[in-house]
Design an enzyme around this catalytic site. Sequence first.
Site, PDB file in Angstrom:
ATOM      1  N   ARG A   1      -5.211  -3.711  -9.786  1.00 31.85           N
ATOM      2  CA  ARG A   1      -4.051  -2.841  -9.592  1.00 31.85           C
ATOM      3  C   ARG A   1      -3.592  -2.352 -10.968  1.00 31.85           C
ATOM      4  O   ARG A   1      -3.523  -3.144 -11.929  1.00 31.85           O
ATOM      5  CB  ARG A   1      -2.899  -3.588  -8.920  1.00 31.85           C
ATOM      6  CG  ARG A   1      -3.074  -3.781  -7.416  1.00 31.85           C
ATOM      7  CD  ARG A   1      -3.023  -2.457  -6.629  1.00 31.85           C
ATOM      8  NE  ARG A   1      -3.190  -2.632  -5.197  1.00 31.85           N
ATOM      9  CZ  ARG A   1      -4.355  -2.587  -4.539  1.00 31.85           C
ATOM     10  NH1 ARG A   1      -5.486  -2.394  -5.200  1.00 31.85           N
ATOM     11  NH2 ARG A   1      -4.396  -2.717  -3.237  1.00 31.85           N
TER      12      ARG A   1
ATOM     13  N   HIS B   1      -9.808   5.204  -8.208  1.00 29.23           N
ATOM     14  CA  HIS B   1      -9.579   4.086  -7.276  1.00 29.23           C
ATOM     15  C   HIS B   1     -10.660   4.062  -6.170  1.00 29.23           C
ATOM     16  O   HIS B   1     -10.350   4.200  -4.985  1.00 29.23           O
ATOM     17  CB  HIS B   1      -8.164   4.171  -6.654  1.00 29.23           C
ATOM     18  CG  HIS B   1      -7.666   2.824  -6.186  1.00 29.23           C
ATOM     19  ND1 HIS B   1      -6.341   2.458  -6.239  1.00 29.23           N
ATOM     20  CD2 HIS B   1      -8.317   1.757  -5.643  1.00 29.23           C
ATOM     21  CE1 HIS B   1      -6.203   1.237  -5.744  1.00 29.23           C
ATOM     22  NE2 HIS B   1      -7.385   0.790  -5.385  1.00 29.23           N
TER      23      HIS B   1
ATOM     24  N   GLU C   1      -0.477   5.842  -9.916  1.00 26.13           N
ATOM     25  CA  GLU C   1      -1.464   6.696  -9.232  1.00 26.13           C
ATOM     26  C   GLU C   1      -0.768   7.733  -8.370  1.00 26.13           C
ATOM     27  O   GLU C   1       0.223   7.394  -7.720  1.00 26.13           O
ATOM     28  CB  GLU C   1      -2.370   5.830  -8.345  1.00 26.13           C
ATOM     29  CG  GLU C   1      -3.357   5.041  -9.157  1.00 26.13           C
ATOM     30  CD  GLU C   1      -4.161   4.047  -8.315  1.00 26.13           C
ATOM     31  OE1 GLU C   1      -4.341   4.273  -7.119  1.00 26.13           O
ATOM     32  OE2 GLU C   1      -4.583   3.045  -8.891  1.00 26.13           O
TER      33      GLU C   1
HETATM   34  C1  GLV Z   1      -8.160  -1.555  -2.810  1.00 25.89           C
HETATM   35  O1  GLV Z   1      -7.656  -1.401  -3.872  1.00 25.89           O
HETATM   36  C2  GLV Z   1      -7.773  -2.534  -1.859  1.00 25.89           C
HETATM   37  O2  GLV Z   1      -6.795  -3.263  -2.097  1.00 25.89           O
HETATM   38  O3  GLV Z   1      -8.423  -2.628  -0.809  1.00 25.89           O
END
Ligand code: GLV
Length: 332
Positions: A239, A287, A268
């Site tokens: 994260r 991401h 983001e």
């Molecule tokens: C992606 O970042 C997730 O948490 O699945």
Amino acid sequence: MAEIFITRRVFRGVIDILEKEGHTIDINESDRILPARELVKRAHGKTGLICLLNDSIDSVVMDKLPSLKVISNIAVGYDNIDIVAATQRGIMVTNTPGVLTETTADLVFALLLGAARRIPEADQFIRAGKFKNWQLLQPHMGVDIYEKTLGIVGMGAIGQAVAKRATKGFDMRVIYFSSSRKERAEKEFGAEFVTFNELLSLSNFISIHVPLTEKTKHMFSTEAFKKMKNTAILINTARGPVVDETALVEAIKDGQIRGAALDVFEEEPSIHPELIKMEENVVLAPHIGSASIETRLRMAKMAARNMVQGLKGNRPPNLVNKRLDSRKETNK
Ligand code: GLV
């Protein structure tokens, strides 16, 4: 039979699972993240909510959705949902662990390799018509990966899948810092448990695999970067806010670390403008840790199955708020 709101477009297979159970579905067919007001309007009166990691479901939203019984997040991380508030309101929250572990670990290595061997830059070099001849002193000389030290912060399922690739594929030394010792990682991959400071100072590469919590926010700060090797590369697929992005930019500019490979960001989808400019030492991805077709489909179907079980009043296979579960069990 329940009504479910899905905050974004999903695979047809997800709708099939829900419709087969007789549920009625309303979907936000746009790619737009709905602001809280709109989300509340669309989800009002529904019992189920299937959402993504960039939908913020806090106590204010929950209070405006009194019919809500199950929130099914299509992600393993659930920092976008106020779990305490959900538990207090008797709302089940589920996530999608396991199915994205290997895919995310693959991306960690793609980023690590890309940053260490400067692949994106080399690609740009060719496309710009600059590849004239092979040179011993090639402009894109990177650094070796094999037999180097990889520091893993957070040795959960994804951390262990990364450790497996590092030791079995690249003969790396793996050191780790985690909330508890992980016997499997130590036995199978020879991972060594170290303090956070030791990990910072010993690692050639550091890969982050902790969830975002009050404790892990800005775990990588100016202070942490100062302790890292000036040849180190930081990889973040967890994260964004675990890393203080401004401090990271400064650390790279000042040569405190060599660079970074980032799949997640503090705010983001905006990205620190300095990171965008750093083409030589920074690799960026939008991401995409879990973004293989197979895995995204598995995640979405898992979320649908969690929803189905929750709406039946059963314990969904991936219930996050376990306290809610035990309360229900004691009440039985
Ligand atoms: C992606 O970042 C997730 O948490 O699945």
